[in-house]
Motif scaffolding. Structure first.
Motif, short mmCIF file in Angstrom:
data_model
loop_
_atom_site.label_atom_id
_atom_site.label_comp_id
_atom_site.label_asym_id
_atom_site.label_seq_id
_atom_site.Cartn_x
_atom_site.Cartn_y
_atom_site.Cartn_z
N CYS A 129 22.93 -3.14 -2.47
CA CYS A 129 22.45 -3.28 -1.09
C CYS A 129 21.47 -2.16 -0.76
CB CYS A 129 23.64 -3.25 -0.13
SG CYS A 129 23.20 -3.09 1.62
N PHE A 130 21.83 -0.94 -1.08
CA PHE A 130 20.95 0.19 -0.81
C PHE A 130 19.65 0.07 -1.60
CE2 PHE A 130 25.03 2.70 0.12
CZ PHE A 130 24.94 2.44 1.47
N SER A 131 19.77 -0.34 -2.87
CA SER A 131 18.58 -0.49 -3.70
C SER A 131 17.64 -1.54 -3.13
CB SER A 131 19.01 -0.89 -5.12
OG SER A 131 17.88 -1.08 -5.95
N LEU A 132 18.19 -2.62 -2.60
CA LEU A 132 17.39 -3.71 -2.03
C LEU A 132 16.49 -3.19 -0.91
CD1 LEU A 132 16.91 -6.84 -1.90
CD2 LEU A 132 18.75 -6.90 -0.20
N TYR A 133 17.01 -2.25 -0.12
CA TYR A 133 16.25 -1.73 1.01
C TYR A 133 15.65 -0.35 0.74
CZ TYR A 133 17.85 -5.65 3.82
OH TYR A 133 18.07 -6.91 4.31
N GLY A 134 15.62 0.06 -0.51
CA GLY A 134 14.95 1.30 -0.88
C GLY A 134 15.66 2.56 -0.42
N VAL A 135 16.97 2.48 -0.26
CA VAL A 135 17.75 3.64 0.15
C VAL A 135 18.37 4.30 -1.07
CG1 VAL A 135 19.71 4.47 1.51
CG2 VAL A 135 18.28 2.60 2.39
N ASP A 136 18.09 5.58 -1.27
CA ASP A 136 18.69 6.34 -2.36
C ASP A 136 19.77 7.23 -1.76
OD1 ASP A 136 19.45 7.94 -4.45
OD2 ASP A 136 17.45 8.78 -4.84
N PRO A 137 21.04 6.85 -1.89
CA PRO A 137 22.11 7.63 -1.26
C PRO A 137 22.08 9.11 -1.63
CG PRO A 137 22.99 5.54 -2.04
CD PRO A 137 21.59 5.65 -2.57
N SER A 138 21.72 9.41 -2.89
CA SER A 138 21.77 10.79 -3.36
C SER A 138 20.75 11.68 -2.67
CB SER A 138 21.55 10.85 -4.87
OG SER A 138 20.25 10.41 -5.22
N SER A 139 19.69 11.10 -2.13
CA SER A 139 18.69 11.91 -1.44
C SER A 139 18.72 11.70 0.08
CB SER A 139 17.28 11.59 -1.96
OG SER A 139 16.96 10.23 -1.74
N TYR A 140 19.24 10.56 0.52
CA TYR A 140 19.23 10.30 1.97
C TYR A 140 20.37 11.00 2.69
CZ TYR A 140 19.09 7.90 6.44
OH TYR A 140 19.03 7.63 7.79
N TRP A 141 21.56 11.02 2.08
CA TRP A 141 22.70 11.69 2.70
C TRP A 141 23.01 13.01 1.99
CZ3 TRP A 141 23.44 6.15 2.14
CH2 TRP A 141 23.48 5.46 3.36
N TYR A 142 23.74 13.89 2.67
CA TYR A 142 24.21 15.11 2.02
C TYR A 142 25.06 14.73 0.81
CZ TYR A 142 22.89 17.61 6.30
OH TYR A 142 22.19 18.13 7.37
N PRO A 143 24.93 15.46 -0.31
CA PRO A 143 25.71 15.12 -1.51
C PRO A 143 27.21 15.04 -1.25
CG PRO A 143 24.00 16.71 -2.06
CD PRO A 143 23.98 16.56 -0.56
N ALA A 144 27.73 15.95 -0.43
CA ALA A 144 29.17 15.93 -0.15
C ALA A 144 29.57 14.68 0.60
CB ALA A 144 29.56 17.17 0.66
N VAL A 145 28.69 14.19 1.48
CA VAL A 145 28.97 12.98 2.25
C VAL A 145 29.00 11.77 1.32
CG1 VAL A 145 28.05 11.45 4.03
CG2 VAL A 145 28.07 13.93 4.40
N VAL A 146 28.07 11.72 0.38
CA VAL A 146 28.05 10.61 -0.58
C VAL A 146 29.30 10.65 -1.46
CG1 VAL A 146 26.80 9.54 -2.49
CG2 VAL A 146 25.54 10.53 -0.58
N LYS A 147 29.72 11.84 -1.84
CA LYS A 147 30.91 11.97 -2.67
C LYS A 147 32.14 11.43 -1.96
CE LYS A 147 33.43 15.25 -5.61
NZ LYS A 147 33.51 16.66 -6.08
N ASP A 148 32.17 11.55 -0.63
CA ASP A 148 33.29 11.03 0.14
C ASP A 148 33.49 9.53 -0.06
OD1 ASP A 148 33.82 13.51 1.26
OD2 ASP A 148 32.91 13.05 3.20
N VAL A 149 32.40 8.80 -0.31
CA VAL A 149 32.47 7.34 -0.39
C VAL A 149 32.13 6.82 -1.78
CG1 VAL A 149 32.05 7.02 2.06
CG2 VAL A 149 30.11 7.10 0.49
N THR A 150 32.20 7.69 -2.77
CA THR A 150 31.94 7.30 -4.15
C THR A 150 33.25 7.17 -4.91
OG1 THR A 150 29.78 8.40 -4.17
CG2 THR A 150 30.78 7.93 -6.31
N TYR A 151 33.41 6.07 -5.63
CA TYR A 151 34.62 5.83 -6.42
C TYR A 151 34.22 5.11 -7.69
CZ TYR A 151 39.22 4.03 -7.81
OH TYR A 151 40.34 3.72 -8.51
N LYS A 152 34.63 5.67 -8.83
CA LYS A 152 34.28 5.11 -10.13
C LYS A 152 32.77 4.88 -10.24
CE LYS A 152 38.75 3.25 -11.45
NZ LYS A 152 39.52 2.07 -11.94
N ASP A 153 32.02 5.90 -9.83
CA ASP A 153 30.56 5.94 -9.97
C ASP A 153 29.84 4.90 -9.13
OD1 ASP A 153 30.70 8.07 -11.81
OD2 ASP A 153 31.09 6.66 -13.45
#
Length: 464
Positions: A129-153
């Motif tokens: 979904c993010f890729s479809l709209y050109g959103v890169d979670p690793s650069s758009y959100w703080y790394p710690a915030v992305v880690k909160d919602v990351t599971y099994k990569d």
């Protein structure tokens, strides 16, 4: 991931029942339809063919910011009809609705729930979904915030908000005692103990002022991580019996003991008029206190009655530390309108949406002479920077301006507690252990050993 439908359905029903019982008993941290195919969550496909109706569960008690964001997202998504359930998130309700396949297309929930539902295939990963709209979670959100919602990569949610914490100082009390922000350096534990004891005032054995309120229950994760501890490993397995966790809790007991003991301090703190005109900074009931960024907004109407500043919470190496946390948007497995759901969670968290929210907040404050714009902490560093530059101006109150600047300083020093299928159980058991130690019922080591055993059972049940 494949399995025979009969066994898959039986396993799902068993886990849903267990989740409803276990998560329903845990404290809620914030404010979908399940599928019979265990592979459905992994196989979600999205396109930009967006139309029809969309059901959304979230935004209970929306303020000016929430209403502006809803309006912005509706405008961006076009003619899609949005049906909004504004009731607060409830974990037991979620699992019950998942079992009956009546979950909406988008659900707002605390980030600590995300891995729990991801592990049970009740929500879908959003990478495509993010890729479809050109959103890169690793650069758009703080790394710690992305880690909160990351599971099994995989990234399973669109996060929103990050309210960092810092030490808010009652400058009036400090000045009277000849103290400065340097005396509240949490990396210098012995000196901080002395400061807390010096500023504490008691009458008849009961505190009338806490020298330093560590807010142990609400900030336990910061204390644990600050002492080099860990609540879970990178795989989400609980690590509550980490020796550094015991050090952190033992120190918190020392802090409370230096101020009359936890029971009395808690009773005193529970009586604070936290959100009112007689709050603890107006009444000088604290010398300093750990507070989340939103509390600056609470104090802003009382600028004439308070004299505040702030300093970062620091880890034991002397580096600023704040623990990420907040809510997020997920798409349940089997959602009836996956495409619109994908577009909507992107629209709710993009810069245009947050700008609309910031403009609404600025308009609200413009109608209140003397109000202070403390900023919006969105979870995205680029958006935070843009909104700060545009909307956060000097208030003319040096203490408030220093406090606001401190929160912007620490937001980039965020750490994640991690992501685990047993995330809520881990947090609950950690708080149980803390309470047992502070009340003198158990040693830190025994309390955390017991907490680890309970958290590991939850992990094995839901994710191990």
């Amino acid at each position: 991931m494949t399995s025979r439908p009969g066994k898959t359905n039986a396993r799902r029903r068993t886990l849903l029942a267990a989740l409803a019982l276990t998560l329903g008993a845990l404290p809620l941290a914030a404010c979908g339809g399940g599928s019979d195919d265990a592979g459905s969550a992994e196989d979600a496909q999205f396109t930009k063919d967006v139309s029809g109706e969309l059901s959304v569960w979230g935004f209970n008690n929306a303020d000016d910011v929430g209403k502006a964001r809803l309006a912005s997202a509706q405008q961006q998504i076009g003619d899609v009809k949005i049906n909004l359930d504004e009731t607060g998130f409830d974990s037991q309700k979620f699992t019950t609705r998942a079992a009956s396949k009546t979950l909406p297309d988008v659900v707002q929930m605390d980030r600590q729930y995300v891995a729990t539902y991801a592990a049970q295939d009740l929500i879908v990963p959003l990478d495509s979904c993010f890729s479809l709209y050109g959103v890169d979670p690793s650069s758009y959100w703080y790394p710690a915030v992305v880690k909160d919602v990351t599971y099994k990569d995989k990234v399973w949610a669109a996060p929103q908000f990050f309210q960092p914490s810092a030490i808010m100082l009652n400058q009036r009390v400090l000045d009277q005692a000849g103290l400065t922000a340097a005396d509240f350096d949490t990396s210098k534990t012995d000196a901080l103990l002395a400061t807390a004891k010096k500023l504490t005032v008691t009458e008849g054995g009961n505190p009338t002022r806490l020298g330093f309120d560590p807010v142990a229950e609400g900030q336990i994760s910061a204390w644990v991580l600050g002492f080099g501890g860990q609540v879970m490993d990178d795989a989400g397995v609980p690590t509550l019996d980490n020796p550094n966790n015991a050090r952190a809790i033992a120190y918190l007991k020392q802090l409370y003991d230096a101020q009359g003991g936890y029971a009395k301090a808690k009773s005193f703190g529970d009586a604070f008029d936290t959100f009112g005109k007689n709050n603890q900074f107006v009444k000088d009931q604290v010398g300093a206190q750990i507070d989340a960024q939103w509390y600056v907004n609470v104090l802003s109407p009382y600028t004439k009655d308070v004299d505040i500043s702030a300093t970062p919470f620091k880890d034991q190496t002397g580096q600023p530390l704040s623990v990420s946390g907040g809510t997020s948007f997920v798409i349940p497995a089997g959602a009836k309108n996956m495409n619109a759901a994908c577009a909507y969670v992107v629209d709710l968290t993009n810069e245009a949406n947050w700008t609309a929210a910031a403009e609404a907040r600025a308009a609200t404050l413009a109608g209140k002479p003397g109000s202070i714009n403390t900023g919006l902490f969105t979870g995205s560093p680029s958006v935070d920077k843009t909104l700060r530059e545009k909307f956060v101006k000097s208030s003319g109150n040096k203490g408030f301006d220093e406090t606001i600047a401190t929160y912007y300083e620490v937001v980039g020093a965020a750490k994640s507690q991690g992501s685990s299928p047993a995330g809520q159980a881990i947090q609950s058991e950690l708080r149980n252990a803390l309470s047992a130690v502070l009340l003198g019922q158990k040693s830190p080591e025994q309390a955390l050993t017991d907490a680890q055993a309970a958290a590991k059972r939850a992990y094995d049940q839901f994710g191990g």
